[in-house]
Enzyme design. Structure first.
Site, PDB file in Angstrom:
ATOM      1  N   ASP A 180      21.944  60.900  59.701  1.00 25.07           N
ATOM      2  CA  ASP A 180      21.370  59.597  60.001  1.00 25.07           C
ATOM      3  C   ASP A 180      20.123  59.486  59.139  1.00 25.07           C
ATOM      4  O   ASP A 180      19.561  60.484  58.685  1.00 25.07           O
ATOM      5  CB  ASP A 180      21.046  59.417  61.494  1.00 25.07           C
ATOM      6  CG  ASP A 180      20.885  57.930  61.832  1.00 25.07           C
ATOM      7  OD1 ASP A 180      20.760  57.109  60.894  1.00 25.07           O
ATOM      8  OD2 ASP A 180      20.881  57.570  63.034  1.00 25.07           O
TER       9      ASP A 180
HETATM   10  C1  BGC Z   1      20.458  54.121  62.257  1.00 25.94           C
HETATM   11  C2  BGC Z   1      21.864  54.185  61.721  1.00 25.94           C
HETATM   12  C3  BGC Z   1      21.966  53.336  60.489  1.00 25.94           C
HETATM   13  C4  BGC Z   1      20.954  53.820  59.476  1.00 25.94           C
HETATM   14  C5  BGC Z   1      20.953  53.030  58.188  1.00 25.94           C
HETATM   15  C6  BGC Z   1      19.431  54.468  61.201  1.00 25.94           C
HETATM   16  O1  BGC Z   1      18.155  54.249  61.650  1.00 25.94           O
HETATM   17  O2  BGC Z   1      20.327  54.990  63.360  1.00 25.94           O
HETATM   18  O3  BGC Z   1      22.776  53.762  62.685  1.00 25.94           O
HETATM   19  O4  BGC Z   1      23.265  53.376  59.994  1.00 25.94           O
HETATM   20  O5  BGC Z   1      19.653  53.715  60.037  1.00 25.94           O
HETATM   21  O6  BGC Z   1      20.483  51.755  58.390  1.00 25.94           O
END
Ligand code: BGC
Length: 759
Positions: A264
């Site tokens: 993530d």
């Molecule tokens: C989120 C993800 C997301 C990623 C990119 C993160 O903060 O938890 O779900 O895909 O950011 O935007």
């Protein structure tokens, strides 16, 4: 349109002399992919290998340009393709060709209980992603709804592992059929948002395997997903983006996952763990004290120069690196390096139609009691829904959510929708065509959040309001007195602490004084419908007084049209709740046991959250705590017609270990409207060595019926549907003995039972 020119042909034209036998193996589409990967890998330098395993911008990693592998573009996900952001900033880039169709949030998709809808969702999204040049969509999300406070439940598929599994597989298959990778997230145990970077989840192996992992497992073993995103939180004191047990042991070894594990954004914290524990692509890190702002210092990522140096110093051989690169290359061949890669299309009629159909199938009619109808005589009672506009002079719409765009906000799933029909506009347009004489009036009633943009995307309609809360309420109440019926569009929104990434809600109640408003409105006019817009359950202290309640989710581009169609009966609702709608927060296991949000560990920046309710999540908890009767049970959802189930039968009374057992039941539409019902099959283990939930969903089938029509539906189960996970032997056990299949139309409406024996 299919791009018919293969790489081989391109090479031929470029060189003018190349023959097919001279094509390098890695470009030869006639060679097996694994052979092509070996060849590509053998041609890559150390720097090229290091480069492909970490980000080069907010959403991309570089391919290997020298060899013809293009940049790898990811994008959120999961409800539409997020607008492009600047190379190294979160703010949108201001392109004019990146508006998208906003599909209903995944809770709404789950509420359709219709896997075909999930397939259409995935295919349509895949076509949009292709057009936008994305290789991977960061979704779908399948974390289990453990508490109704969790800020991102709206991005997930409810509380039940079987329902989420059956819905996630076709979503992935649909998306990937277009050559766009899905990245199922957030693996694993990311069940609330508060302190998401610090939460260390403590959970039994049994609950992990029975409740929290099945949808991920189905995504991998059945959906054959090409990407998995490691969650921010920790499990067994190790971050999930480089968690030995979750990634190496369960995901890759036990389930045979052959795609890429993506951290993530900012979920990677350590080079050594990242190298050894199965992380393949590092995204969004903020190393060296950098923050989530403009500059990410990509070379300093844990899997960038620090990793390269350790290889050069001999701490690691390149075997781990090669394994990661191999997975990346495999993903390229599945996506951008496919010879038959299509071009896709954006905002097409068929995508809007898919969004509309999913929305109308997912809307849930929660309550529809008869209420006095003065137009039909003093004591005549009838249900308010579907609203019959023909006899009405004036309908009053109340609520900020009738005029607020919900595709903007909520965190990373925020979109730049090409269009979003607001509930007020959708209702007005339909009312005008159905009953031109009916006046549709509006009163705001309350002010929630007037912020009008997210990452530079602004909402179309001003939410500015200068009047006080009292003035707004008084206006709504006095208009309600003059109306034939009142429809309140309330609920949550995607502002911080109201169904939004990064935080959980602080309470289960409705925000912004809506309870007082609804109570005053229903006092002024009992012919009131409450349409709740949210991804979570809210408490409804006024429920006994309000005759009709509809769950309207966050349903994207076609919101207004879909809601109006259901409210007026153009579409007969058939959605069913994918989670238990508790009356009070204390009726949810996690809160009853006081385990949320956990306990800060002395002297550490870690909060231990122990899932003490264990496997008793959602209806599994309510079923064994009679004092916690939910307001609306899991699987509940009404219709404008009625259905009757016949007596269910099974094709055998006893089954041996490898047998299948099939249950058959007839369903008849006994009402006057065509509609769909969801037959739900739960299994109850009548006697077992380990305690088990009263019942567990093991199969379901949605069936469409014309008035008077009957269909027989069958559901077949195998031994896996009878099993529990035994921590002591770390395996699934189907214990011989007596079981009962409970067949009904919601978890609290069991209409037929069939006993059988597992030998
Ligand atoms: C989120 C993800 C997301 C990623 C990119 C993160 O903060 O938890 O779900 O895909 O950011 O935007």
């Amino acid at each position: 349109m299919i791009r018919k020119i293969s790489f081989a042909t391109v090479l031929f034209f470029l060189t003018g002399t190349a023959t097919f036998s001279q094509i390098p193996v890695y470009l030869d589409e006639n060679k097996p992919v694994e052979q092509r990967i070996d060849d590509a890998l053998s041609r890559m330098t150390l720097d090229e290998k290091i480069a492909v395993i970490h980000a080069q911008s907010k959403f991309s990693s570089p391919g290997v340009k020298r060899l013809g592998f293009p940049d790898f573009w990811t994008d959120d996900g999961p409800h539409g393709v997020r607008p492009d952001v600047l190379w190294d900033e979160w703010v949108q880039a201001g392109q004019t060709n990146d508006s998208c169709v906003a599909f209903p949030a995944l809770t709404c998709l789950a509420a359709t209980w219709n896997p075909e809808m999930a397939r259409r969702y995935g295919e349509s999204l895949g076509e949009e992603a292709l057009y936008r040049g994305k290789s991977m969509i960061l979704g779908p999300g399948v974390n289990i709804n453990r508490t109704p406070l969790a800020g991102r439940n709206f991005e997930y598929m409810g509380e039940d592992p079987l329902l989420a599994s059956r819905m996630v597989v076709p979503y992935i298959q649909g998306l990937q059929s277009k050559g766009v990778a899905a990245c199922v997230k957030h693996y694993a145990l990311n069940n609330d948002e508060e302190y998401r970077h610090q939460v260390n989840v403590i959970v039994s192996d049994r609950a992990l395997h029975e409740i929290y992992l099945p949808a991920f497992k189905a995504a991998v073993t059945e959906g054959k997903v090409w990407g998995v995103m490691g969650a921010y939180n920790l499990y067994k004191n190790q971050h999930n983006s480089h968690n030995e047990i979750l990634l190496n042991r369960i995901l890759k070894q036990d389930w045979g996952f052959d795609g890429i594990v993506v951290s993530d954004w900012g979920g990677c914290h350590d080079t050594d763990e990242a190298v050894k524990n199965g992380l393949d692509l590092e995204m969004g890190s903020w190393t060296d004290g950098m923050v989530m702002g403009a500059t990410n210092g990509y070379d300093r990522y844990y899997m960038a120069l620090p990793y390269k140096r350790l290889i050069q110093q001999g701490k690691y051989s390149t075997s781990e690196l090669d394994e990661k690169v191999r997975r990346l290359l495999r993903t390229f061949y599945r996506t951008t390096m496919r010879g038959d890669r299509q071009v896709g299309f954006l905002c097409s009629e068929s995508h809007y139609k898919a969004a509309l159909d999913i929305a109308t199938e997912g809307i849930v009619l929660l309550k529809n009691d008869a209420v006095k109808d003065p137009s039909k005589g003093r004591n005549v009672k009838s249900t308010l829904l579907p609203i019959d506009l023909t006899g009405m002079k004036r309908v009053l719409i109340v609520g900020e959510n009738a005029i607020k765009m919900m595709t903007v906000g909520g965190g990373s799933s925020s979109l730049k929708a090409q269009k979003e029909i607001l509930p007020l506009d959708g209702f007005k347009a339909l009312a005008e065509s159905l009953s031109p004489g009916t006046v549709v009036d509006y009163a705001r009633g309350y002010v929630g959040d007037t912020i009008q943009s997210f990452d530079g995307v602004t909402v179309g309609r001003s939410l500015y309001e200068s009047r006080s809360a009292d003035e707004l309420r008084n206006e709504a109440v006095s208009k309600a007195r003059q109306a034939d019926c009142v429809i309140v569009f309330g609920g949550l929104n995607k502002s911080d602490f109201q169904d939004c990434e990064g935080h959980d809600r602080k309470e289960m109640g409705l925000p912004y004084g809506q309870d007082e408003l609804v109570a005053a409105l229903v006092e002024a006019n009992p012919r009131l419908v409450f349409v709740n817009i949210s991804g979570n359950a809210v408490s409804m202290p006024w429920i006994d007084k309000v005759p009709a309640v509809v769950q309207g989710w966050f349903i994207g581009s076609e919101s207004g049209e879909a809601l109006a169609a259901v409210l007026t009966g153009q579409v007969n609702p058939s959605g069913k709740l994918p989670f238990t709608w508790y009356s009070r927060l204390e009726d949810c296991g996690a809160h009853a046991l006081g385990t949320y949000p956990g306990v800060w560990r002395a002297g550490h920046d870690i909060i231990d959250e122990e899932y003490r309710e264990d496997i008793y999540v959602g209806y599994r908890w309510s079923d064994s705590h009679k004092e916690s009767k939910p307001l609306f049970a899991f699987g509940h959802g009404l219709s404008y017609t009625s259905f009757q189930l016949g007596k269910a039968v099974s094709d055998r009374q006893t089954m041996k270990a490898d047998d299948k057992i099939t249950f058959t039941v007839s369903v008849t539409n006994t009402g006057g409207k065509a509609g769909s019902e969801v037959v739900q099959l739960y299994i109850s283990d009548l006697k077992s060595s380990l305690p088990r939930p009263v019942k567990e969903l093991k199969g379901f089938r949605k069936v469409y019926l014309e008035p008077g029509q009957t269909k027989e539906i069958s559901i077949t189960l195998g031994r896996d549907a009878l099993s529990y996970y035994d921590d002591s032997i770390q395996d699934w056990v189907a214990e011989p003995g007596q079981f009962e299949a409970l067949i009904g139309t919601s978890s609290d409406k069991i209409l037929s039972k069939v006993k059988f024996i597992l030998e």
